[in-house]
Design a protein around this motif. Structure first.
Motif, PDB file in Angstrom:
ATOM      1  N   PRO A   9       0.837  -1.204   0.000  1.00  0.00           N
ATOM      2  CA  PRO A   9       0.000   0.000   0.000  1.00  0.00           C
ATOM      3  C   PRO A   9       0.875   1.259   0.000  1.00  0.00           C
ATOM      4  CG  PRO A   9       0.114  -0.911   2.204  1.00  0.00           C
ATOM      5  CD  PRO A   9       0.858  -1.866   1.303  1.00  0.00           C
ATOM      6  N   VAL A  10       0.303   2.344  -0.480  1.00  0.00           N
ATOM      7  CA  VAL A  10       0.968   3.638  -0.473  1.00  0.00           C
ATOM      8  C   VAL A  10       0.375   4.450   0.677  1.00  0.00           C
ATOM      9  CG1 VAL A  10       1.343   5.793  -1.749  1.00  0.00           C
ATOM     10  CG2 VAL A  10       1.330   3.584  -2.966  1.00  0.00           C
ATOM     11  N   LEU A  11       1.217   4.826   1.631  1.00  0.00           N
ATOM     12  CA  LEU A  11       0.792   5.664   2.751  1.00  0.00           C
ATOM     13  C   LEU A  11       1.028   7.112   2.352  1.00  0.00           C
ATOM     14  CD1 LEU A  11      -0.059   6.003   5.781  1.00  0.00           C
ATOM     15  CD2 LEU A  11       2.384   5.969   6.291  1.00  0.00           C
ATOM     16  N   GLN A  12      -0.043   7.904   2.346  1.00  0.00           N
ATOM     17  CA  GLN A  12       0.058   9.313   1.971  1.00  0.00           C
ATOM     18  C   GLN A  12      -0.415  10.191   3.111  1.00  0.00           C
ATOM     19  OE1 GLN A  12       1.314  10.716  -0.869  1.00  0.00           O
ATOM     20  NE2 GLN A  12       1.004  12.676   0.133  1.00  0.00           N
ATOM     21  N   HIS A  13       0.427  11.132   3.517  1.00  0.00           N
ATOM     22  CA  HIS A  13       0.030  12.091   4.543  1.00  0.00           C
ATOM     23  C   HIS A  13      -1.084  12.956   3.973  1.00  0.00           C
ATOM     24  CE1 HIS A  13       0.222  15.747   7.022  1.00  0.00           C
ATOM     25  NE2 HIS A  13       0.588  14.893   7.981  1.00  0.00           N
ATOM     26  N   THR A  14      -2.203  13.050   4.684  1.00  0.00           N
ATOM     27  CA  THR A  14      -3.323  13.881   4.238  1.00  0.00           C
ATOM     28  C   THR A  14      -3.752  14.795   5.368  1.00  0.00           C
ATOM     29  OG1 THR A  14      -5.007  12.232   4.872  1.00  0.00           O
ATOM     30  CG2 THR A  14      -4.143  12.113   2.612  1.00  0.00           C
ATOM     31  N   TRP A  15      -4.052  16.031   5.016  1.00  0.00           N
ATOM     32  CA  TRP A  15      -4.467  16.997   6.032  1.00  0.00           C
ATOM     33  C   TRP A  15      -5.234  18.124   5.359  1.00  0.00           C
ATOM     34  CZ3 TRP A  15      -3.753  15.622  10.931  1.00  0.00           C
ATOM     35  CH2 TRP A  15      -4.058  16.546  11.928  1.00  0.00           C
ATOM     36  N   PHE A  16      -6.325  18.516   5.971  1.00  0.00           N
ATOM     37  CA  PHE A  16      -7.065  19.705   5.558  1.00  0.00           C
ATOM     38  C   PHE A  16      -6.680  20.820   6.527  1.00  0.00           C
ATOM     39  CE2 PHE A  16     -10.022  16.337   4.062  1.00  0.00           C
ATOM     40  CZ  PHE A  16     -10.188  16.743   2.739  1.00  0.00           C
ATOM     41  N   LYS A  17      -5.876  21.769   6.091  1.00  0.00           N
ATOM     42  CA  LYS A  17      -5.474  22.876   6.961  1.00  0.00           C
ATOM     43  C   LYS A  17      -6.568  23.934   6.980  1.00  0.00           C
ATOM     44  CE  LYS A  17      -0.476  22.691   6.732  1.00  0.00           C
ATOM     45  NZ  LYS A  17       0.721  23.404   6.247  1.00  0.00           N
ATOM     46  N   ILE A  18      -6.835  24.465   8.135  1.00  0.00           N
ATOM     47  CA  ILE A  18      -7.840  25.514   8.281  1.00  0.00           C
ATOM     48  C   ILE A  18      -7.453  26.727   7.440  1.00  0.00           C
ATOM     49  CG2 ILE A  18      -8.880  27.142   9.926  1.00  0.00           C
ATOM     50  CD1 ILE A  18      -8.617  24.916  12.042  1.00  0.00           C
ATOM     51  N   THR A  19      -6.168  27.004   7.376  1.00  0.00           N
ATOM     52  CA  THR A  19      -5.674  28.164   6.633  1.00  0.00           C
ATOM     53  C   THR A  19      -5.440  27.859   5.163  1.00  0.00           C
ATOM     54  OG1 THR A  19      -3.417  27.579   7.255  1.00  0.00           O
ATOM     55  CG2 THR A  19      -4.583  29.144   8.674  1.00  0.00           C
ATOM     56  N   GLY A  20      -5.723  26.643   4.756  1.00  0.00           N
ATOM     57  CA  GLY A  20      -5.472  26.230   3.373  1.00  0.00           C
ATOM     58  C   GLY A  20      -4.134  25.527   3.255  1.00  0.00           C
ATOM     59  N   ASN A  21      -4.103  24.503   2.454  1.00  0.00           N
ATOM     60  CA  ASN A  21      -2.873  23.734   2.285  1.00  0.00           C
ATOM     61  C   ASN A  21      -1.890  24.483   1.391  1.00  0.00           C
ATOM     62  OD1 ASN A  21      -4.759  21.849   3.396  1.00  0.00           O
ATOM     63  ND2 ASN A  21      -3.450  20.201   2.692  1.00  0.00           N
ATOM     64  N   LEU A  22      -0.623  24.267   1.662  1.00  0.00           N
ATOM     65  CA  LEU A  22       0.433  24.817   0.822  1.00  0.00           C
ATOM     66  C   LEU A  22       0.537  23.989  -0.451  1.00  0.00           C
ATOM     67  CD1 LEU A  22       3.150  25.373   3.572  1.00  0.00           C
ATOM     68  CD2 LEU A  22       1.669  27.107   2.515  1.00  0.00           C
ATOM     69  N   PRO A  23       1.138  24.526  -1.503  1.00  0.00           N
ATOM     70  CA  PRO A  23       1.328  23.736  -2.724  1.00  0.00           C
ATOM     71  C   PRO A  23       2.072  22.438  -2.408  1.00  0.00           C
ATOM     72  CG  PRO A  23       1.862  26.035  -3.128  1.00  0.00           C
ATOM     73  CD  PRO A  23       1.651  25.887  -1.639  1.00  0.00           C
ATOM     74  N   GLY A  24       1.555  21.333  -2.906  1.00  0.00           N
ATOM     75  CA  GLY A  24       2.186  20.033  -2.695  1.00  0.00           C
ATOM     76  C   GLY A  24       1.721  19.291  -1.467  1.00  0.00           C
ATOM     77  N   GLU A  25       0.944  19.913  -0.596  1.00  0.00           N
ATOM     78  CA  GLU A  25       0.410  19.224   0.581  1.00  0.00           C
ATOM     79  C   GLU A  25      -0.903  18.551   0.196  1.00  0.00           C
ATOM     80  OE1 GLU A  25       1.986  21.631   4.441  1.00  0.00           O
ATOM     81  OE2 GLU A  25       0.226  22.466   3.439  1.00  0.00           O
TER      82      GLU A  25
END
Length: 142
Positions: A9-25
């Protein structure tokens, strides 16, 4: 494609930032889009996007994505919603040990109002199933 060849499996870090994600996140929505393009691959959404209700909904229609539940506090309803929306086979324990205590992360599962069978899947059996092809290829017995 290489992960499919190896059976991992591919483990991918995922996050919804309140301030908006940076490019590439990545967000859980980004991972769901990737997984839809690669239906033979198996993906794990680390942190289930952080904002777990939104993360669960984002991956719900993508059966090759598993929700990983580490990070954050043991909030009531997280694991129950994941099991209800995804099924216990698509939820996997993670510790996030560098930033959280094992006790707080285990409490998410042990304190959840789900069956003991679902808890076993989340705490060990799902990860074992997902890793079995690579373990077998390496000659490791489970």
């Amino acid at each position: 494609e290489r992960a499919v060849e190896l059976g991992v499996p591919v483990l991918q870090h995922t996050w919804f930032k309140i301030t908006g994600n940076l490019p590439g996140e990545s967000t859980a929505s980004d991972l769901a889009s990737l997984a839809a393009r690669h239906p033979r691959a198996s993906f794990i959404a680390a942190h289930t996007g952080g904002e777990w209700e939104r993360g669960i909904r984002a991956i719900r229609a993508t059966p090759n994505v598993t929700a990983e539940i580490c990070g954050g506090d043991p909030t009531a309803g997280f694991v129950e919603m994941a099991v209800r929306e995804l099924g216990p086979e698509r939820v996997v324990y993670g510790s996030d040990f560098a930033g959280r205590s094992f006790a707080s992360q285990l409490a998410k599962v042990y304190g959840a109002e789900i069956s003991d069978a679902a808890k076993r899947l989340i705490l060990s059996e799902n990860a074992r199933r997902m890793l079995q092809p690579i373990l077998t290829a390496k000659g490791t017995k489970s």
